[in-house]
Design a protein around this motif. Sequence first.
Motif, short mmCIF file in Angstrom:
data_model
loop_
_atom_site.label_atom_id
_atom_site.label_comp_id
_atom_site.label_asym_id
_atom_site.label_seq_id
_atom_site.Cartn_x
_atom_site.Cartn_y
_atom_site.Cartn_z
N GLU A 1 0.83 -1.20 0.00
CA GLU A 1 0.00 0.00 0.00
C GLU A 1 0.87 1.26 0.00
OE1 GLU A 1 -3.17 0.53 -0.32
OE2 GLU A 1 -3.87 -1.54 -0.30
N GLY A 2 1.90 1.24 0.83
CA GLY A 2 2.73 2.44 0.98
C GLY A 2 3.53 2.75 -0.26
N PHE A 3 4.20 1.73 -0.80
CA PHE A 3 5.15 2.01 -1.88
C PHE A 3 4.59 1.69 -3.26
CE2 PHE A 3 8.16 0.90 1.69
CZ PHE A 3 8.26 2.21 2.09
N GLN A 4 3.87 0.56 -3.37
CA GLN A 4 3.42 0.22 -4.72
C GLN A 4 2.25 1.08 -5.16
OE1 GLN A 4 2.89 -4.03 -5.07
NE2 GLN A 4 5.05 -4.20 -5.57
N TYR A 5 1.37 1.45 -4.20
CA TYR A 5 0.23 2.29 -4.59
C TYR A 5 0.41 3.73 -4.12
CZ TYR A 5 -1.87 -2.38 -4.85
OH TYR A 5 -2.13 -3.69 -5.10
N ASN A 6 1.58 4.04 -3.59
CA ASN A 6 1.87 5.41 -3.17
C ASN A 6 0.84 5.93 -2.17
OD1 ASN A 6 3.11 7.85 -2.97
ND2 ASN A 6 2.54 8.58 -5.01
N GLN A 7 0.55 5.15 -1.13
CA GLN A 7 -0.38 5.59 -0.09
C GLN A 7 0.36 5.54 1.23
OE1 GLN A 7 -4.04 5.58 -0.58
NE2 GLN A 7 -4.27 4.48 -2.49
N LEU A 8 1.28 6.46 1.40
CA LEU A 8 2.14 6.39 2.60
C LEU A 8 1.34 6.58 3.88
CD1 LEU A 8 5.29 8.24 1.28
CD2 LEU A 8 5.08 5.83 1.81
N GLY A 9 0.27 7.36 3.82
CA GLY A 9 -0.55 7.57 5.01
C GLY A 9 -1.21 6.27 5.45
N TYR A 10 -1.80 5.59 4.49
CA TYR A 10 -2.46 4.32 4.80
C TYR A 10 -1.43 3.28 5.24
CZ TYR A 10 -5.46 0.23 4.18
OH TYR A 10 -6.16 -0.93 4.38
N GLY A 11 -0.28 3.28 4.56
CA GLY A 11 0.80 2.38 4.96
C GLY A 11 1.19 2.61 6.41
N SER A 12 1.25 3.88 6.82
CA SER A 12 1.59 4.19 8.21
C SER A 12 0.53 3.64 9.16
CB SER A 12 1.70 5.69 8.40
OG SER A 12 2.63 6.23 7.51
N ALA A 13 -0.74 3.76 8.75
CA ALA A 13 -1.82 3.25 9.60
C ALA A 13 -1.66 1.74 9.80
CB ALA A 13 -3.17 3.57 8.99
N ILE A 14 -1.26 1.03 8.74
CA ILE A 14 -1.03 -0.42 8.87
C ILE A 14 0.11 -0.66 9.84
CG2 ILE A 14 -0.43 -2.53 7.64
CD1 ILE A 14 -1.52 -1.17 5.08
N GLY A 15 1.17 0.15 9.72
CA GLY A 15 2.31 0.02 10.62
C GLY A 15 1.93 0.23 12.07
N VAL A 16 1.12 1.26 12.30
CA VAL A 16 0.71 1.56 13.68
C VAL A 16 -0.16 0.42 14.22
CG1 VAL A 16 -0.61 3.13 15.14
CG2 VAL A 16 0.90 4.04 13.38
N SER A 17 -1.06 -0.10 13.37
CA SER A 17 -1.91 -1.18 13.87
C SER A 17 -1.06 -2.42 14.15
CB SER A 17 -3.03 -1.50 12.89
OG SER A 17 -2.48 -1.80 11.64
N LEU A 18 -0.04 -2.64 13.35
CA LEU A 18 0.87 -3.77 13.61
C LEU A 18 1.55 -3.58 14.96
CD1 LEU A 18 2.46 -6.29 12.67
CD2 LEU A 18 4.05 -4.76 11.53
N LEU A 19 1.97 -2.36 15.23
CA LEU A 19 2.62 -2.05 16.51
C LEU A 19 1.66 -2.36 17.66
CD1 LEU A 19 5.09 -0.56 17.91
CD2 LEU A 19 3.64 1.45 17.87
N ILE A 20 0.40 -1.96 17.51
CA ILE A 20 -0.58 -2.18 18.58
C ILE A 20 -0.82 -3.68 18.78
CG2 ILE A 20 -2.99 -1.81 19.25
CD1 ILE A 20 -2.79 0.90 17.68
N ILE A 21 -0.98 -4.40 17.66
CA ILE A 21 -1.22 -5.84 17.76
C ILE A 21 -0.07 -6.52 18.48
CG2 ILE A 21 -1.39 -7.97 16.40
CD1 ILE A 21 -2.84 -6.24 14.25
N VAL A 22 1.14 -6.20 18.06
CA VAL A 22 2.31 -6.85 18.66
C VAL A 22 2.45 -6.47 20.13
CG1 VAL A 22 4.82 -6.96 18.58
CG2 VAL A 22 3.53 -7.08 16.48
N ALA A 23 2.15 -5.20 20.45
CA ALA A 23 2.25 -4.77 21.84
C ALA A 23 1.27 -5.54 22.71
CB ALA A 23 2.00 -3.27 21.93
N ILE A 24 0.03 -5.68 22.22
CA ILE A 24 -0.98 -6.40 23.01
C ILE A 24 -0.56 -7.86 23.20
CG2 ILE A 24 -3.36 -7.26 22.99
CD1 ILE A 24 -4.12 -4.64 21.52
#
Lengths: 333, 442
Positions: free
Chosen positions: A292-315
């Motif tokens: 999403e971030g690089f192939q479709y140039n949606q860095l904002g959405y890519g960041s949201a995926i990253g943040v959700s990954l962080l939350i999942i892993v933290a939990i």
Amino acid sequence: MIGSTPSFYPNLVKGGSFLKPNTVNISSNSTIKNTRRTLKNLFYSKKIAPYVFVFPFILIFCGFYLYPVITTIIMSFYDILPGQTKFVGLENYKRLFNPTFYKALYNTSIYTLWTIVILIPIPLLFAVILNSKIMKGKTFFRACLFIPALTSTIVAGVIFRLLFSESETAFANSFIMFFGLDPITWRQSGPAIMFLMVSLATWRWMGVNMIYFLTGLQNIPKEMYEAAEIDGANMINKFWHITIPFLKPVTVYVLTITLFAGYKMFEEAYVFWEVNSPGNISLTLVGYLYKEGFQYNQLGYGSAIGVSLLIIVAILGFIQLQLTGTFRKKGGN
Amino acid sequence: MNKILKLGLTMLLLLSLVLAGCSSKNEPSSNNASEGESNDGSEHQELKFWTFQGLHVEFFEDAAKSWNEMYPDRQINFVAESFPYDEMHNNLLLALQSGVGAPDIVDIEINRFPNFLKGDIQLEPLNNIVEPEIDSFVKSRLDVYAADGNYYGAPTHVGASVAFYNTELFEAAGVSPDDIKTWDDFVEIGKVIKSKTDKPMTAVFTNGFWSFYPMISQKGSDIFDPNGEVILDNQDNVEVLQFIHDMVYKDEIAVLAPGGRHDSEEFFAFMNSGGAAALIMPSWYASRFVEHMPDQSRNFVMKPMPAWEEGGFRSAGMGGTGTAVTKQAKDVELAKDFLAHAKLTKEANIKIWTILGFDPPRHDVWDAPELREANKFTEYFGDGLFDMLIDIKDEINPLNITENTPLARDLIESNVLFNVLREKNQTPEEALKQAADELRSR
């Protein structure tokens, strides 16, 4: 020669100037001495020295970890294009609820589960075997198991891809056909690709986890085993009642890093299909972020995926540490 | 307070140590660079070029050589770097997003081009070099790299899709590629080949859209209509996908391509050993034949695609690479002029054929004698190659590229074709509808 040098300097100063510069010289000398003393004090000071030593780490941490994490969190609320950045609130997070994200989450979780199931008991067993007195050629086998960790996943993955190519003449297919089985299109089906990714991870990380367990084993006092032997304990008793309990801290540590490594997995999937696998059978969370971030140039959405990954892993990390009792205060024994 | 001050001081000291390390490293290297320049004697402006296709490096280096011969007062020092497809486009995206690190000139693949036309476009409009030559070009090839009336990419080829036929298998079955005029003929002759040689007529890609996309384009359909509306699930596309499905499962003349993609090792091996009698691909795939399937040299011929009906279009313009000048170019005018020299002139378009084997997008060179000379492609596929390509040049529908093209390609490759052809868990209609709906939701 050596003796003459100290006297040479003051002479030069005295001859070349009046009294005033001379006093300056003395005072600057004392400042240097003072600074030296302060530095010495600083390094020997129990309160300050630790900060001095962790300072480089803190600096790197802030520059390369903390800053990007904070920026990512901020970026996840924006729609980002060159020169046109727009605040979109929770829009990026709302978009997360789609089948592709679920598929990525599912794949990643299954992969993590498998790596935990395989990469903890087996390295533990290897460590025990390679630590035993009767085993011959210990160093050789330890080296053999550890060497894969030194190779790059990408390089190993290319070899794996060739071994598990779908043509009938490829290594894996010719092997299973020898036993009368049909050739498998390894990279094209969900279970097979999961098998490939888990095997690649197993092959690569087995040695590292084994080293952790080996260090743990070497910290177990020999007296414990001797005492147990006197009480008539056999091999299996000793393993269950001494080795396993003493290895608990190491096991919890290995479990934690395996869990994190599993969720941030990217390379093992990337080598087989990059990020566009058929039916998304090998799409991982990080792969989805990348796509999403690089192939479709949606860095904002890519960041949201990253943040959700962080939350999942933290939990998950929190739950796991809670269950294994790492947060509880150690008892008196 | 005093302690905190001391602490701060110490940290500063450490920091200066670290930074001192940095600067002492940098200085000598910059000295070296300036020395290198002065050694050359003249002022060479460095032009950095990125590409994802190693073949293009040779082409541009040749152009840099001829540029330096032609313009002694505007010498360039051409530096080409070739990266893997994904890596190059991602690096470029980040470099343009962050404003540093982009090359002067860059090759951008058609399916990724829309990514670079979003926001404030970080590429230089090429209108002043494109417009003087525009009448000599196949205009649709310039339009795919244009936005708001500005042209941002110099095209590499027309990308006419063709059929590659394995004459050895055709002869063994006693049939001729020239008898194939329509897709119905293709299936009929395919059945003959299948029964006589036991080899499949063709291979279809389950993770690559190069067989599906030419076939729908040839029918006058597309993924998007000219206004950018999604038409992926229209009746024409469903019929084409059903036709491909039937070739595999009903007529049994086609197999699923090993490896699933046109560029996988398994597929090269399969075709190199004469695995299938025909392949539908854009003509640029000829260079892959020459490079990766040497054993079939002289066994393959290139012919127009079968038409959907008698007299229908026999080709489709597929793929492409637009070469762009970035806003970060050190000398924009020089970069543009060099790009014009390398890709837009008549000589350059002749080189596109002689070096790359692609059908040049400039139609006034198509009758040049150089295009009829023997080269490694005529050696592989036989003579008269270029005349065949000219023959089909008017039978190409334009493509509609939108900002969702990258996603559309991905959906077709990873979901639609895979689910319909390999997993068989969706009908063509269902799969195309699902992908179209996802595209519409964006």
